[in-house]
Write an enzyme that holds these catalytic residues in place. Structure first.
Site, PDB file in Angstrom:
ATOM      1  N   GLN A 100       6.339   3.244 -14.354  1.00 38.04           N
ATOM      2  CA  GLN A 100       5.532   2.048 -14.104  1.00 38.04           C
ATOM      3  C   GLN A 100       4.250   2.126 -14.932  1.00 38.04           C
ATOM      4  O   GLN A 100       3.451   3.055 -14.787  1.00 38.04           O
ATOM      5  CB  GLN A 100       5.187   1.895 -12.625  1.00 38.04           C
ATOM      6  CG  GLN A 100       4.576   0.527 -12.334  1.00 38.04           C
ATOM      7  CD  GLN A 100       4.057   0.374 -10.928  1.00 38.04           C
ATOM      8  OE1 GLN A 100       3.120   1.061 -10.538  1.00 38.04           O
ATOM      9  NE2 GLN A 100       4.647  -0.539 -10.162  1.00 38.04           N
ATOM     10  N   TYR A 180      -4.431  -5.687 -10.079  1.00 36.81           N
ATOM     11  CA  TYR A 180      -4.808  -4.935 -11.274  1.00 36.81           C
ATOM     12  C   TYR A 180      -4.859  -5.873 -12.491  1.00 36.81           C
ATOM     13  O   TYR A 180      -4.777  -7.087 -12.349  1.00 36.81           O
ATOM     14  CB  TYR A 180      -3.875  -3.743 -11.459  1.00 36.81           C
ATOM     15  CG  TYR A 180      -3.996  -2.762 -10.309  1.00 36.81           C
ATOM     16  CD1 TYR A 180      -5.191  -2.078 -10.077  1.00 36.81           C
ATOM     17  CD2 TYR A 180      -2.944  -2.554  -9.416  1.00 36.81           C
ATOM     18  CE1 TYR A 180      -5.330  -1.213  -9.003  1.00 36.81           C
ATOM     19  CE2 TYR A 180      -3.069  -1.687  -8.344  1.00 36.81           C
ATOM     20  CZ  TYR A 180      -4.270  -1.020  -8.131  1.00 36.81           C
ATOM     21  OH  TYR A 180      -4.413  -0.179  -7.067  1.00 36.81           O
ATOM     22  N   ARG A 323       6.300   4.540   1.909  1.00 33.14           N
ATOM     23  CA  ARG A 323       5.908   5.667   2.764  1.00 33.14           C
ATOM     24  C   ARG A 323       7.089   6.475   3.302  1.00 33.14           C
ATOM     25  O   ARG A 323       6.989   7.704   3.397  1.00 33.14           O
ATOM     26  CB  ARG A 323       5.028   5.153   3.900  1.00 33.14           C
ATOM     27  CG  ARG A 323       3.664   4.665   3.411  1.00 33.14           C
ATOM     28  CD  ARG A 323       2.759   4.264   4.555  1.00 33.14           C
ATOM     29  NE  ARG A 323       1.431   3.892   4.066  1.00 33.14           N
ATOM     30  CZ  ARG A 323       0.356   3.789   4.825  1.00 33.14           C
ATOM     31  NH1 ARG A 323       0.448   4.014   6.131  1.00 33.14           N
ATOM     32  NH2 ARG A 323      -0.802   3.456   4.300  1.00 33.14           N
TER      33      ARG A 323
END
Length: 365
Positions: A100, A180, A323
């Protein structure tokens, strides 16, 4: 149970043995002067190689792209060497991994840039608290990028994509999400430019497609994915309004022409995330299923039951888990046999070191 999660699927040129994707997870373990992956990083990813696909943690395309301590990059030779160690370990364990590619833009601090300001489409402060070595600090007002500086960042993405080839990845994912830099160009909250990079949908998407073209010069589009989080609201300085959904629809429709491997979407999952947001939608993948011609990976607080339901409904082709993958290296096997999941330790998510990183137990001990 005839599990759809455990069935193979094809995402572009990527042949996956199952539809369980490891989501990109920032872990802040590149605690060395080179910001390079370590031996522990290689072990961490190899432990999770039974995933249909691993999306690496967000990986910085240049020193300018930094926004957090100890996050790895892919702009230098030591970083490429470190990532080659990771991809070799994942492949030896039978896995597939894409890198990524990331630039934090205004979500950063001056301490990560030798006292210089972070950069953004416009000089608008996100007013967000970011991690630093001394604790949380509020973002400064960023420097507005010039056209020449934008072109340099596009070139940085191209170089990072080339380095991902050299590092042995199976593909790349463009991080155009979560507030971002690329997301900042999409949003009028962060982008008030009056040139060819601001204003209309086409102009605000221009930077993303320049980046995509630079990445596609290094990789077959069938090995490129991209990530969007259209319903991010009141987080990382972003807000949803009546133009948000049309903007992202424009991006996806235009991206269809590239015949990319997949679109990675994030569902709303934070409490009260969309309260008061005009034009918001509750189900992102369901909405974009009729718009996107590429495969869809969805992510956002899924458990096994919800993931199976999403696949059964046909709204996605694979589901990414975050998670649960931190604390369950053998997540696929646990899904296969119906075993309980290990609980994750939030205190070790970003603290560094091997505890809470490579020491979670598997079913075999």
């Amino acid at each position: 149970m005839n599990s759809r999660l455990l069935q193979p699927v094809r995402l572009g040129a990527l042949e996956l043995p199952n539809r369980v994707v490891m989501a990109p997870l920032t872990r802040c373990r590149a605690d060395n002067p080179e910001f390079a992956p370590t031996e522990s990083t290689a072990r961490y990813y190899a432990q999770r190689a039974s995933a249909g696909l691993i999306v690496s943690e967000a990986t910085i395309v240049s020193a300018q792209g930094r926004g957090y301590p100890y996050t790895p990059g892919i702009w230098s030779d030591p970083q490429v060497t470190g990532w080659r160690r990771v991809t070799d370990a994942v492949h030896a364990a039978g896995g597939r991994i894409v890198c990524q590619l990331w630039h934090c833009g205004r979500l950063s601090l001056t301490e990560f840039h030798d006292g210089e300001l972070p950069v953004a489409p416009s000089a608008i402060n996100a007013e967000w608290k970011m991690f630093s070595a001394e604790g949380l600090k509020t973002t400064p007002t960023p420097h507005a990028l010039s056209r020449e500086e934008i072109a340099a960042i596009v070139a940085d993405f191209g170089r990072a994509a080339r380095n991902a080839v050299l590092a042995g990845f199976d593909g790349v994912e463009i991080h155009s999400s979560n507030g971002y830099l690329i997301h900042q160009f999409f949003s009028p909250i962060a982008n008030r430019r009056d040139d060819e990079y601001g204003g209309s949908h086409a102009n605000r998407a221009r930077f993303f497609f320049e980046v995509l073209d630079a990445v596609a010069a290094q990789w077959s589009p069938s090995r490129i994915g991209f990530r969007l989080n259209p319903m991010m609201n009141r987080f990382h300085g972003m807000r949803v309004d009546e133009d948000t959904l049309p903007m992202f629809e424009y991006v996806v429709r235009r991206a269809n022409a590239y015949e990319l491997a997949y679109l990675h979407l994030t569902e709303p999952y934070l409490p009260n995330q969309l309260d008061g947001a005009v034009g918001a939608i509750d189900e992102v993948a369901r909405h974009f299923r009729d718009i996107a011609t590429m495969a869809i990976v969805t992510n956002g607080g899924f458990d096994q039951v919800r993931a199976e339901a999403a696949l059964a409904a046909g709204i996605c082709d694979a589901v990414a888990f975050g998670r649960p993958y931190i604390s369950n290296p053998d997540l696929v096997e646990r899904f296969r046999v119906g075993a309980p999941l290990n609980e994750w330790d939030v205190d070790t998510f970003y603290q560094g070191g091997d505890r809470g990183y490579i020491d979670y137990p598997t079913l075999g001990g």
